[in-house]
Every structure is written in C-alpha cells, then in structure tokens.
Design a protein around this motif. Structure first.
Motif, PDB file in Angstrom:
ATOM      1  N   ALA A   1       0.761  -1.252  -0.002  1.00 37.21           N
ATOM      2  CA  ALA A   1      -0.036  -0.112  -0.082  1.00 37.21           C
ATOM      3  C   ALA A   1       1.069   1.290   0.041  1.00 37.21           C
ATOM      4  N   ASN A   2       2.075   1.412   0.523  1.00 40.29           N
ATOM      5  CA  ASN A   2       2.636   2.318   0.851  1.00 40.29           C
ATOM      6  C   ASN A   2       3.692   2.713  -0.577  1.00 40.29           C
ATOM      7  N   ARG A   3       3.383   1.817  -1.489  1.00 35.54           N
ATOM      8  CA  ARG A   3       4.002   1.889  -2.790  1.00 35.54           C
ATOM      9  C   ARG A   3       2.786   2.253  -4.110  1.00 35.54           C
ATOM     10  N   GLY A   4       1.706   2.404  -3.497  1.00 40.48           N
ATOM     11  CA  GLY A   4       0.553   2.723  -4.334  1.00 40.48           C
ATOM     12  C   GLY A   4      -0.286   1.483  -5.046  1.00 40.48           C
ATOM     13  N   GLN A   5       0.050   0.367  -4.304  1.00 38.26           N
ATOM     14  CA  GLN A   5      -0.670  -1.044  -4.814  1.00 38.26           C
ATOM     15  C   GLN A   5      -1.689  -1.175  -4.180  1.00 38.26           C
TER      16      GLN A   5
END
Length: 297
Positions: free
Chosen positions: A72-76
């Motif tokens: 989630a922290n990488r936009g997934q």
C-alpha cells in the motif's frame, strides 16, 4: 462456515441449558462412562485445537498485514476489509462451533456418534484452509513463490518493521541518530511512517477477544461430565465384553452354558431328524418291523 456455526448454536443452545444437572453422573453405569469420557476428551481437544488454530491464524495475519502495508505504501491496491473479514470469520467459526460442541457431543448415544460429530465439526472448522480436503486453491496457490516475494521485500527494506522491533524512538533518539548517521535516521523515520497504516489493529483485537472466549470455554469443558447430562445409553454388548476382560470366570461360565445349550440343541435336532425319517419311510410304504404303524407316525 457462515451457516453451520449459527445453525448448530441455535439448535442446541436451549438444549444445552436444559442438560445442566449436577447429579446426573451418579446414575451412569460403566458403559455410559465410556461414551461420556470420550465426549469430554473430544470436546476439550476440539476447543484446544480451535485456540491453537486462531494463534496460528493470528501470526499469519501479522505477516499478511505487513506485506499489505508494504504494497500500500507503494501505491498498490490493498483491500483492507478482506483482512478484517478473514479474522472475523475464523474467530466466529471457532467460538460458535466450540459452544455447540457441548450439546452436540453430550447428546450422542454411543461412541460412534461422538467420533463422527467431532470429525464433522473439525472438517467445517478447517474447510477454508488451502491445505484442507477441499482446498480448491491448492493448484493455483504457490506458497514458495509468495514466501520468496515476502523475503525479498523484507531484505530490500520495503516492509514496515515487525511488532517486536524497537521503532518507537523518542525525538532525542532520532536527533542523535540524525547527527550520527543521517541515512540510518531517515530509514528509521521511513519505517515509522510505513507502520502508520497499522492494518493489523482491528484483526488483532478480534483474534484476541476470540482467544479469551476459547480459554474460558476450555476451562468450562474440564468438569462437563459432572454437570452436563449425557444421552449415552447402556450397551449390553460392551458390558459383556468388560465382564469377560475383568472377570475371567464369567467367560468360563458362559462357555460352559453355551456348550450345554449346544448339546441340548444337537439332541433336539437329532430327535427331529429321526422322527422325520420314520415318517418319510412310513409314507413311502416301507414296513417297520416290530413296531406298530401308528406308533411310528
């Protein structure tokens, strides 16, 4: 897993309350105690199995949430409600099946029914596992690939810190670290920001509450033979077997009685056979020498 626990719970909860009787155990004979002890053993083991299963699910959930936070922290895209739903269903099934077990097992009349019920409810509990007998995802789920992916992300520092890592540093520690090693301090701050999502907060509380309830049920299951009425019926065949095992003279007496009964039956069969032969010979017109005809018939 959604229907079975509440259906069994609703069908047995009132019967469970009605089965409470502190003096019922005094009326059991030896054959009934076999069924009662077997019910108690399966009940205790099932609740303990549920508790250990939730502990394993909780640990796996921590790793899953950690991986989800890193993605989630990488936009997934991450569906957070799936993690909460998984924890809720696992806890719900374990708790309600454990409560229903009290009534289901103690309402069985024989050992076969106790064993079949215990195995059936254990199957329901683990039916959603990939490694279960109905593991529909076993052919498409590659646990080795997922493990390598998790390990590689952890090695590259793309995952938030684990719960036991000491990342709760105060401002003075961060300032000192920045003065000593700016790169190390930036890494720490990044990990603290990554852990801000805290996806495992709600699932952890759900698992914790369920484990407390299961511990209470585990303690409650220990004295069940002395306060729950069992529907176990007396088994004359098992009683005879126990008689033979613990009283060898009963086996000798039974063998002598069977031999005597066999001799009487053999004598009766022989007399019947002779009578039929004489009757057949008279009907066929043969003459029995020295005896009157009506006597032979």
């Amino acid at each position: 897993q959604l229907i079975t626990p509440i259906a069994l719970f609703g069908a047995n909860i009132f019967e469970l309350v009605g089965n409470i009787d502190l003096g019922a155990w005094k009326e059991y004979d030896s054959t009934q105690w076999f069924v009662v002890i077997l019910s108690w053993a399966f009940l205790f083991s099932f609740i303990l199995y549920c508790y250990n299963g939730l502990s394993c699910d909780h640990e796996n959930m921590k790793k899953t949430c950690r991986l989800a936070e890193g993605l989630a922290n990488r936009g997934q895209p991450v569906r957070k409600w799936i993690l909460v739903a998984d924890a809720f269903i696992n806890s719900y099934v374990a708790v309600f099946l454990s409560i229903a077990m009290f009534a289901v097992l103690y309402n069985e009349e024989d050992a076969q029914g106790v064993v079949m019920d215990a195995l059936a409810l254990t199957f329901i509990l683990s039916i959603d596992d990939i490694a279960s007998d109905l593991g529909f995802l076993a052919d498409v789920w590659d646990s080795g690939k997922v493990g390598r992916f998790y390990a590689e992300m952890d090695r590259r520092g793309l995952l938030p810190p684990e719960a036991d890592e000491n990342v709760q540093e105060d401002d003075s520690d961060v300032e000192a670290a920045m003065l000593a090693n700016a790169v190390h301090a930036a890494d720490k701050l990044q990990k603290k920001a990554m852990s801000a999502l805290n996806l495992d907060k709600i699932p952890a509380r759900i698992y914790g509450c369920a484990q407390v309830v299961l511990l209470f049920l585990l303690l409650l299951s220990i004295p069940t033979p002395f306060y729950l009425t069992s529907a176990a019926r007396k088994d004359p065949h098992l009683h005879r077997l126990l008689d033979y095992v613990f009283n060898p003279s009963a086996w000798a007496n039974h063998s002598a009685a069977q031999a005597m009964a066999g001799n009487v039956t053999a004598a009766a069969d022989a007399a019947t056979h002779v009578g039929r032969r004489l009757f057949r010979e008279v009907i066929e017109g043969e003459v029995i020498t020295g005896k009157q005809l009506y006597v032979e018939i």
